[in-house]
Design a protein around this motif. Structure first.
Motif, mmCIF file in Angstrom:
data_model
loop_
_atom_site.group_PDB
_atom_site.id
_atom_site.type_symbol
_atom_site.label_atom_id
_atom_site.label_comp_id
_atom_site.label_asym_id
_atom_site.label_seq_id
_atom_site.Cartn_x
_atom_site.Cartn_y
_atom_site.Cartn_z
ATOM 1 N N ARG A 137 1.020 -1.052 0.039
ATOM 2 C CA ARG A 137 -0.048 -0.074 0.113
ATOM 3 C C ARG A 137 0.906 1.289 -0.052
ATOM 4 N N VAL A 138 2.143 1.153 0.971
ATOM 5 C CA VAL A 138 2.879 2.387 0.898
ATOM 6 C C VAL A 138 3.327 2.573 -0.432
ATOM 7 N N LYS A 139 4.078 1.578 -1.157
ATOM 8 C CA LYS A 139 4.619 1.638 -2.452
ATOM 9 C C LYS A 139 3.551 2.118 -3.475
ATOM 10 N N SER A 140 2.464 1.726 -3.349
ATOM 11 C CA SER A 140 1.543 2.155 -4.375
ATOM 12 C C SER A 140 1.130 4.012 -4.336
ATOM 13 N N GLU A 141 1.030 4.213 -2.898
ATOM 14 C CA GLU A 141 0.779 5.455 -2.686
ATOM 15 C C GLU A 141 1.952 6.381 -3.111
ATOM 16 N N VAL A 142 3.272 5.958 -2.904
ATOM 17 C CA VAL A 142 4.354 6.661 -3.162
ATOM 18 C C VAL A 142 4.627 6.849 -4.691
ATOM 19 N N GLY A 143 4.272 5.860 -5.357
ATOM 20 C CA GLY A 143 4.263 5.879 -6.842
ATOM 21 C C GLY A 143 3.286 6.666 -7.443
ATOM 22 N N SER A 144 1.972 6.836 -6.774
ATOM 23 C CA SER A 144 1.121 7.736 -7.660
ATOM 24 C C SER A 144 1.319 9.220 -7.149
ATOM 25 N N LYS A 145 1.821 9.485 -5.853
ATOM 26 C CA LYS A 145 1.713 10.706 -5.239
ATOM 27 C C LYS A 145 3.024 11.298 -5.342
ATOM 28 N N ALA A 146 4.094 10.854 -4.980
ATOM 29 C CA ALA A 146 5.324 11.234 -4.864
ATOM 30 C C ALA A 146 6.128 11.988 -5.927
ATOM 31 N N GLY A 147 5.589 11.795 -7.125
ATOM 32 C CA GLY A 147 6.271 12.523 -8.368
ATOM 33 C C GLY A 147 7.563 12.433 -8.419
ATOM 34 N N ALA A 148 8.450 12.883 -8.963
ATOM 35 C CA ALA A 148 9.793 12.729 -9.076
ATOM 36 C C ALA A 148 10.395 12.425 -7.972
ATOM 37 N N ALA A 149 10.276 12.780 -6.649
ATOM 38 C CA ALA A 149 10.701 12.141 -5.364
ATOM 39 C C ALA A 149 10.429 10.742 -5.293
ATOM 40 N N LYS A 150 9.661 10.253 -5.876
ATOM 41 C CA LYS A 150 9.474 8.731 -5.529
ATOM 42 C C LYS A 150 10.687 7.836 -5.549
ATOM 43 N N ASP A 151 11.752 8.414 -6.599
ATOM 44 C CA ASP A 151 12.822 7.443 -6.597
ATOM 45 C C ASP A 151 13.712 7.575 -5.605
ATOM 46 N N ASN A 152 13.349 8.395 -4.436
ATOM 47 C CA ASN A 152 14.278 9.034 -3.339
ATOM 48 C C ASN A 152 13.526 8.543 -2.087
ATOM 49 N N VAL A 153 12.651 7.759 -2.337
ATOM 50 C CA VAL A 153 11.715 7.346 -1.095
ATOM 51 C C VAL A 153 11.975 5.689 -0.781
ATOM 52 N N LEU A 154 12.388 5.374 0.514
ATOM 53 C CA LEU A 154 12.685 4.028 0.874
ATOM 54 C C LEU A 154 11.561 3.801 1.748
ATOM 55 N N ILE A 155 11.043 2.467 1.667
ATOM 56 C CA ILE A 155 10.140 1.783 2.329
ATOM 57 C C ILE A 155 10.659 0.785 3.141
ATOM 58 N N PRO A 156 10.459 0.454 4.301
ATOM 59 C CA PRO A 156 11.225 -0.645 4.932
ATOM 60 C C PRO A 156 10.811 -2.126 4.626
ATOM 61 N N THR A 157 11.490 -3.007 4.777
ATOM 62 C CA THR A 157 11.314 -4.416 4.539
ATOM 63 C C THR A 157 10.583 -4.838 5.752
ATOM 64 N N ARG A 158 10.841 -4.435 6.740
ATOM 65 C CA ARG A 158 10.088 -5.067 7.982
ATOM 66 C C ARG A 158 9.780 -3.836 8.941
ATOM 67 N N THR A 159 8.762 -3.765 9.581
ATOM 68 C CA THR A 159 8.132 -2.737 10.693
ATOM 69 C C THR A 159 7.338 -3.335 11.397
ATOM 70 N N LYS A 160 7.778 -3.030 12.978
ATOM 71 C CA LYS A 160 7.004 -3.723 13.911
ATOM 72 C C LYS A 160 7.115 -2.628 15.101
ATOM 73 N N GLY A 161 5.887 -2.780 15.909
ATOM 74 C CA GLY A 161 5.768 -2.045 17.033
ATOM 75 C C GLY A 161 5.734 -2.620 18.275
ATOM 76 N N SER A 162 6.371 -2.325 19.404
ATOM 77 C CA SER A 162 6.213 -3.213 20.733
ATOM 78 C C SER A 162 6.630 -2.056 21.720
ATOM 79 N N GLY A 163 5.896 -2.273 22.895
ATOM 80 C CA GLY A 163 6.126 -1.457 24.090
ATOM 81 C C GLY A 163 6.143 0.161 23.461
ATOM 82 N N ARG A 164 6.915 0.746 23.741
ATOM 83 C CA ARG A 164 7.170 2.218 23.336
ATOM 84 C C ARG A 164 7.901 2.578 21.969
ATOM 85 N N LYS A 165 8.335 1.352 21.532
ATOM 86 C CA LYS A 165 9.355 1.391 20.161
ATOM 87 C C LYS A 165 8.502 1.033 19.043
ATOM 88 N N VAL A 166 8.975 1.467 17.982
ATOM 89 C CA VAL A 166 8.866 1.041 16.531
ATOM 90 C C VAL A 166 10.115 1.231 15.913
#
Length: 279
Positions: A137-166
């Motif tokens: 979903r994030v990649k799709s949004e970046v691809g359709s909305k970030a314009g020329a900046a999309k190539d400079n956007v990095l999206i994590p391969t893993r994201t997890k929240g626990s306790g007070r930390k992401v």
């Protein structure tokens, strides 16, 4: 020469308060209680937005080979109220990185929905988007909305929240070098599953707060949609709250466009040698 006990304690205190800058790893702190944007933003009214949900407390970036491990601390226990599967739901963060420290090199625009600029001397080369939503979903949004900046956007391969930390892991394609020489800005927003217009999964700040809208801003697009950012030297000093408020100050034109946009700086980076006049 003897060193006084007071001097030792003073040095220890200074070191504890300083940002951690080592080869391939940086850590910064942010004061608590400054999750109010330019000083007067208010949380949405729905109870899912708990006090402290967008109050950044610390940030760590550690490079390991071709990957980086990222940790974001918040001033409340995370909850996955919307069943994202990520261990958190309402938080979102954008990590802008200036790798070369050169004015005019990089972008001074942010991503859609944030309504901030960067000072020319803090133009960024890469930005990492931390979201509880799936990477597709994030990649799709970046691809359709970030314009020329999309190539400079990095999206994590893993994201997890626990306790007070992401915690997140990102592949560092096109991001080579030593993080201790880079400059960073962490902008905290709220994950929005149904973003307005061209906004990149971000939640609106309006004049008055609503069930799922921040308040204290403007109904136009002149106000920064940023709830907390790093400021000062990233030590977590109380004075850095004022530095944040100053950075996020803005002025609106009568038509709701920005007369004076909020303009961000960054923390970290190599210190420039003092000139003869500064010594």
């Amino acid at each position: 020469m003897k060193t006084s006990h007071f001097a030792v304690l003073s040095l220890a205190a200074a070191l504890l308060g300083a940002p951690a800058l080592a080869a391939n790893k940086v850590s910064f702190k942010d004061p608590t209680g400054d999750d109010n944007g330019p000083g007067h933003y208010k949380y949405p009214t729905d109870p899912v937005y708990k006090s402290g949900s967008f109050d950044l407390t610390d940030f760590t970036f550690e490079k390991k080979g071709g990957k980086a491990n990222i940790t974001l601390g918040f001033n409340t226990t995370l909850e996955d109220a919307w069943k994202t599967g990520s261990g958190f739901a309402v938080q979102m963060a954008f990590i802008f990185i200036d790798t070369d420290g050169k004015e005019g090199s990089g972008s001074t625009d942010s991503l859609p929905g944030l309504n901030v600029k960067f000072a020319p001397e803090y133009a960024w080369e890469k930005v990492i988007v931390i979201s509880p939503q799936g990477s597709d979903r994030v990649k799709s949004e970046v691809g359709s909305k970030a314009g020329a900046a999309k190539d400079n956007v990095l999206i994590p391969t893993r994201t997890k929240g626990s306790g007070r930390k992401v915690n997140a892991t990102v592949d560092l394609a096109g991001l080579e070098g030593d993080p201790s020489q880079w400059r960073f800005q962490v902008l905290v927003q709220s994950n929005e599953g149904f973003p307005a217009g061209n906004d990149l999964l971000t939640r609106k700040v309006n004049e008055y707060e609503g069930q799922h809208r921040f308040g204290g801003g403007n109904d136009g697009e002149c106000d920064p949609h940023a709830i907390d950012v790093l400021a000062g030297e990233g030590k977590g000093d109380a004075s850095e709250a004022k530095a944040q408020h100053d950075m996020l100050s803005y002025e609106c034109a009568e038509d709701g466009t920005a007369k004076k946009p909020a303009t961000l700086t960054m923390v970290g980076g190599a210190k420039k040698p003092a000139t003869q006049e500064q010594k």
